[in-house]
Write a protein that holds these residues in place. Sequence first.
Motif, PDB file in Angstrom:
ATOM      1  N   THR A 199      20.552   1.371 -16.476  1.00 19.04           N
ATOM      2  CA  THR A 199      19.539   2.112 -15.735  1.00 19.04           C
ATOM      3  C   THR A 199      18.816   1.196 -14.764  1.00 19.04           C
ATOM      4  N   LEU A 200      17.952   1.789 -13.955  1.00 23.56           N
ATOM      5  CA  LEU A 200      17.119   0.978 -13.054  1.00 23.56           C
ATOM      6  C   LEU A 200      16.251   0.008 -13.845  1.00 23.56           C
ATOM      7  N   LEU A 201      15.809   0.443 -15.034  1.00 20.63           N
ATOM      8  CA  LEU A 201      14.962  -0.419 -15.851  1.00 20.63           C
ATOM      9  C   LEU A 201      15.739  -1.633 -16.355  1.00 20.63           C
ATOM     10  N   HIS A 202      17.018  -1.458 -16.693  1.00 16.58           N
ATOM     11  CA  HIS A 202      17.854  -2.597 -17.077  1.00 16.58           C
ATOM     12  C   HIS A 202      17.909  -3.629 -15.948  1.00 16.58           C
ATOM     13  N   HIS A 203      18.116  -3.153 -14.722  1.00 15.01           N
ATOM     14  CA  HIS A 203      18.214  -4.080 -13.580  1.00 15.01           C
ATOM     15  C   HIS A 203      16.875  -4.749 -13.294  1.00 15.01           C
ATOM     16  N   ALA A 204      15.774  -3.999 -13.433  1.00 13.20           N
ATOM     17  CA  ALA A 204      14.461  -4.585 -13.178  1.00 13.20           C
ATOM     18  C   ALA A 204      14.138  -5.675 -14.194  1.00 13.20           C
ATOM     19  N   SER A 231       0.840  -1.202   0.000  1.00 16.97           N
ATOM     20  CA  SER A 231       0.000   0.000   0.000  1.00 16.97           C
ATOM     21  C   SER A 231       0.863   1.234   0.000  1.00 16.97           C
ATOM     22  N   PRO A 232       0.489   2.270  -0.768  1.00 15.98           N
ATOM     23  CA  PRO A 232       1.307   3.472  -0.838  1.00 15.98           C
ATOM     24  C   PRO A 232       1.327   4.207   0.496  1.00 15.98           C
ATOM     25  N   THR A 233       2.505   4.592   0.915  1.00  8.23           N
ATOM     26  CA  THR A 233       2.667   5.352   2.163  1.00  8.23           C
ATOM     27  C   THR A 233       3.423   6.618   1.836  1.00  8.23           C
ATOM     28  N   PRO A 234       2.697   7.720   1.564  1.00  8.54           N
ATOM     29  CA  PRO A 234       3.363   8.960   1.187  1.00  8.54           C
ATOM     30  C   PRO A 234       4.340   9.406   2.257  1.00  8.54           C
ATOM     31  N   ARG A 235       5.469   9.865   1.774  1.00  4.03           N
ATOM     32  CA  ARG A 235       6.514  10.317   2.683  1.00  4.03           C
ATOM     33  C   ARG A 235       6.918  11.721   2.273  1.00  4.03           C
ATOM     34  N   SER A 236       6.759  12.685   3.165  1.00  2.00           N
ATOM     35  CA  SER A 236       7.092  14.060   2.843  1.00  2.00           C
ATOM     36  C   SER A 236       8.552  14.307   3.085  1.00  2.00           C
ATOM     37  N   LEU A 237       9.153  15.061   2.199  1.00  2.00           N
ATOM     38  CA  LEU A 237      10.557  15.404   2.333  1.00  2.00           C
ATOM     39  C   LEU A 237      10.741  16.448   3.420  1.00  2.00           C
ATOM     40  N   GLN A 238      11.748  16.252   4.268  1.00  2.00           N
ATOM     41  CA  GLN A 238      12.088  17.267   5.235  1.00  2.00           C
ATOM     42  C   GLN A 238      12.925  18.331   4.547  1.00  2.00           C
ATOM     43  N   GLY A 239      12.901  19.511   5.086  1.00  2.00           N
ATOM     44  CA  GLY A 239      13.551  20.624   4.422  1.00  2.00           C
ATOM     45  C   GLY A 239      15.015  20.395   4.151  1.00  2.00           C
ATOM     46  N   ASP A 240      15.749  19.843   5.104  1.00  2.00           N
ATOM     47  CA  ASP A 240      17.193  19.684   4.938  1.00  2.00           C
ATOM     48  C   ASP A 240      17.591  18.259   4.565  1.00  2.00           C
ATOM     49  N   ALA A 241      16.609  17.363   4.372  1.00  2.00           N
ATOM     50  CA  ALA A 241      16.935  15.967   4.079  1.00  2.00           C
ATOM     51  C   ALA A 241      17.496  15.832   2.678  1.00  2.00           C
ATOM     52  N   ALA A 242      18.597  15.080   2.553  1.00  2.00           N
ATOM     53  CA  ALA A 242      19.213  14.862   1.251  1.00  2.00           C
ATOM     54  C   ALA A 242      18.474  13.749   0.525  1.00  2.00           C
ATOM     55  N   PRO A 243      18.335  13.840  -0.810  1.00  2.00           N
ATOM     56  CA  PRO A 243      17.675  12.761  -1.557  1.00  2.00           C
ATOM     57  C   PRO A 243      18.484  11.470  -1.461  1.00  2.00           C
ATOM     58  N   PRO A 244      17.825  10.328  -1.609  1.00  2.00           N
ATOM     59  CA  PRO A 244      18.518   9.040  -1.484  1.00  2.00           C
ATOM     60  C   PRO A 244      19.633   8.896  -2.523  1.00  2.00           C
ATOM     61  N   GLU A 245      20.617   8.086  -2.196  1.00  2.00           N
ATOM     62  CA  GLU A 245      21.710   7.786  -3.118  1.00  2.00           C
ATOM     63  C   GLU A 245      21.204   6.882  -4.248  1.00  2.00           C
ATOM     64  N   GLY A 246      21.867   7.026  -5.421  1.00  2.00           N
ATOM     65  CA  GLY A 246      21.471   6.209  -6.552  1.00  2.00           C
ATOM     66  C   GLY A 246      21.713   4.728  -6.325  1.00  2.00           C
ATOM     67  N   GLU A 247      22.755   4.415  -5.507  1.00  2.00           N
ATOM     68  CA  GLU A 247      23.066   3.008  -5.254  1.00  2.00           C
ATOM     69  C   GLU A 247      21.925   2.319  -4.508  1.00  2.00           C
ATOM     70  N   GLU A 248      21.203   3.086  -3.672  1.00  2.00           N
ATOM     71  CA  GLU A 248      20.069   2.496  -2.961  1.00  2.00           C
ATOM     72  C   GLU A 248      18.973   2.094  -3.937  1.00  2.00           C
ATOM     73  N   LEU A 249      18.735   2.959  -4.920  1.00  2.00           N
ATOM     74  CA  LEU A 249      17.732   2.635  -5.933  1.00  2.00           C
ATOM     75  C   LEU A 249      18.149   1.406  -6.729  1.00  2.00           C
ATOM     76  N   ILE A 250      19.433   1.352  -7.129  1.00  2.00           N
ATOM     77  CA  ILE A 250      19.932   0.192  -7.883  1.00  2.00           C
ATOM     78  C   ILE A 250      19.750  -1.079  -7.067  1.00  2.00           C
ATOM     79  N   GLU A 251      20.062  -1.009  -5.782  1.00  2.00           N
ATOM     80  CA  GLU A 251      19.954  -2.192  -4.923  1.00  2.00           C
ATOM     81  C   GLU A 251      18.503  -2.633  -4.778  1.00  2.00           C
ATOM     82  N   ALA A 252      17.581  -1.656  -4.686  1.00  3.59           N
ATOM     83  CA  ALA A 252      16.158  -2.011  -4.575  1.00  3.59           C
ATOM     84  C   ALA A 252      15.660  -2.687  -5.847  1.00  3.59           C
ATOM     85  N   ALA A 253      16.120  -2.188  -7.031  1.00  4.51           N
ATOM     86  CA  ALA A 253      15.720  -2.811  -8.295  1.00  4.51           C
ATOM     87  C   ALA A 253      16.294  -4.210  -8.426  1.00  4.51           C
ATOM     88  N   LYS A 254      17.555  -4.395  -7.975  1.00  4.37           N
ATOM     89  CA  LYS A 254      18.181  -5.721  -8.057  1.00  4.37           C
ATOM     90  C   LYS A 254      17.460  -6.732  -7.169  1.00  4.37           C
TER      91      LYS A 254
END
Length: 707
Positions: free
Chosen positions: A604-609, A555-578
Amino acid sequence: MLQQIEEPCSLGVHAAVVIPPTWILRARRPQNTLKASKKKKRASFKRKSSKKGPEESRWRPFIIRPTPSPLMKPLLVFVNPKSGGNQGAKIIQSFLWYLNPRQVFDLSQGGPKEALEMYRKVHNLRILACGGDGTVGWILSTLDQLRLKPPPPVAILPLGTGNDLARTLNWGGGYTDEPVSKILSHVEEGNVVQLDRWDLHAEPNPEAGPEDRDEGATDRLPLDVFNNYFSLGFDAHVTLEFHESREANPEKFNSRFRNKMFYAGTAFSDFLMGSSKDLAKHIRVVCDGTDLTPKIQDLKPQCVVFLNIPRYCAGTMPWGHPGEHHDFEPQRHDDGYLEVIGFTMTSLAALQVGGHGERLTQCREVVLTTSKAIPVQVDGEPCKLAASRIRITLRNQATMVQKAKRRSAAPLHSDQQPVPEQLRIQVSRVSMHDYEALHYDKEQLKEASVPLGTVVVPGDSDLELCRAHIERLQQEPDGAGATSPTCQKLSPKWCFLDATTASRFYRIDRAQEHLNYVTEIAQDEIYILDPELLGASARPDLPTPTSPLPTSPCSPTPRSLQGDAAPPEGEELIEAAKRNDFCKLQELHRAGGDLMHRDEQSRTLLHHAVSTGSKDVVRYLLDHAPPEILDAVEENGETCLHQAAALGQRTICHYIVEAGASLMKTDQQGDTPRQRAEKAQDTELAAYLENRQHYQMIQREDQETAV
């Protein structure tokens, strides 16, 4: 099921056209006489085999011994696999499934003659020619040679490009996706009609001087008989230029768009050079003893056409519509008359928008004399003919099958037996995206359709009349078009969908709308296909229909960005796709993760998926990543579609193709996704990709032509 072995086979719903197995007898191969000794046989083996070579080549492993029945209309199917962008190679498999394989023949394997000779004694035989008008002419000429009595009637499944004869006989301008079962029913129920065929006899013009000779000209016509038309001048010159260029450089004519552009360029250059402007000065036309030369010289045509059927040049009507003939009889394909028409450049241009040429006469015999070499064409086969005297006379009449207008016994719109005086029926339109994805699932496609409005039509109206009512929907200020859920107007290319007479939806060719009634294709709602309508996934203002595509496992769980929070690293996205962690990928994306991130191999993430076969992740990326991700390549030049095709992931391939990925991109080895599927020996996936590639090319050509 042993208890059913002795039960007779009913041959199914198409039993009337199927050749029963009991008609087919095994034939023994001819053998040498037993009187000769083995030694003599061996000594004379080479000599005897050389004498019996032709006989051996004609030998077939079976013969046909028919049992005539008045209820049967046995069918002989000839398929030209090269017609219509190789459509024939695909449709032949369907005929082999529905019919006895011994009644289906590939024309590239020796032509129609041997099959016709085998079946010449079959009573009530019908023939289905699957190909273009040239394929039909080939079969009719073979029937002339064999002199079958009576000649079997020929039906047409149009797979070519022009298909003018098929349009004339109500078979339409081309095959789309009508079920083979319905085609067989149409052939069985079709009406038998006659078609005039005309002889061409050409001989050198003795009055032509040496100065009128052309080294590149020939004294022979490409064909000595025609079914559609014979023409000379501008149109033949353009066709001749195209044929000569294609023979010299076949690799440059591998797409319909290039072919169209070449035709257009040749026509424009010929117009500028005016190579056909003096045509009237070099021809003399005598029709039924009347000299038309003065009339032709006054008109100054750049093209003269001798027409046998109403259609010409991919569906145009050069003689005009039936109500426009005035001083002439309506045109028919079985009246023993030719229509002679002259075209100027103006009337040729107007032909494509409903105009017609200058009607000269209707006649039974033509004597055409040319005083110099002029381009001519016979049913689309061109040549440059030296100064000649050409005589055109009626050869015979071929027996053809004309597609009959359908009429169901009971209307499907309601439970009432009589046809109502008026029908009030809902119209809904379907996008090409949804149709390609769901046309085998009627219920889901109905849910994905968009209501357009309501029309009121006569109960016995055909689709041609219904089209006019539908096109007026959005023109009415207080009509349904104003409150339609989508503000998109109907595109000019929309067509009807048959929702009742088969197990799936299928398109109805526009040229066949007058043959179908509203009550036959719909029950309580008419469905139309609009290729320019956005798919359901692309319309956020509409409720998303139930779809076979995978749903979110979390189920979708919206997550709001905090003002000073840095966006996630690309390696995390790659690992999630793998890891096929859909929920984690969705969470990282909402936190600001870049879906276009690449690893060190440019994947790309699509290649890994795709590599992990994660349908959920693939679908999410296609919906939320920029379109550039579809054709992004890694180091070895592979797109995500190359990977999916190589791995045989059919569903994922379908998602990526429908999202708009290019099917023409090649990797470092020069392979397209279709070729990768072929190397993986997945023939069904390769056939699907080839079909979508053909459709994608047509779409691109239409867009570029419009620009």
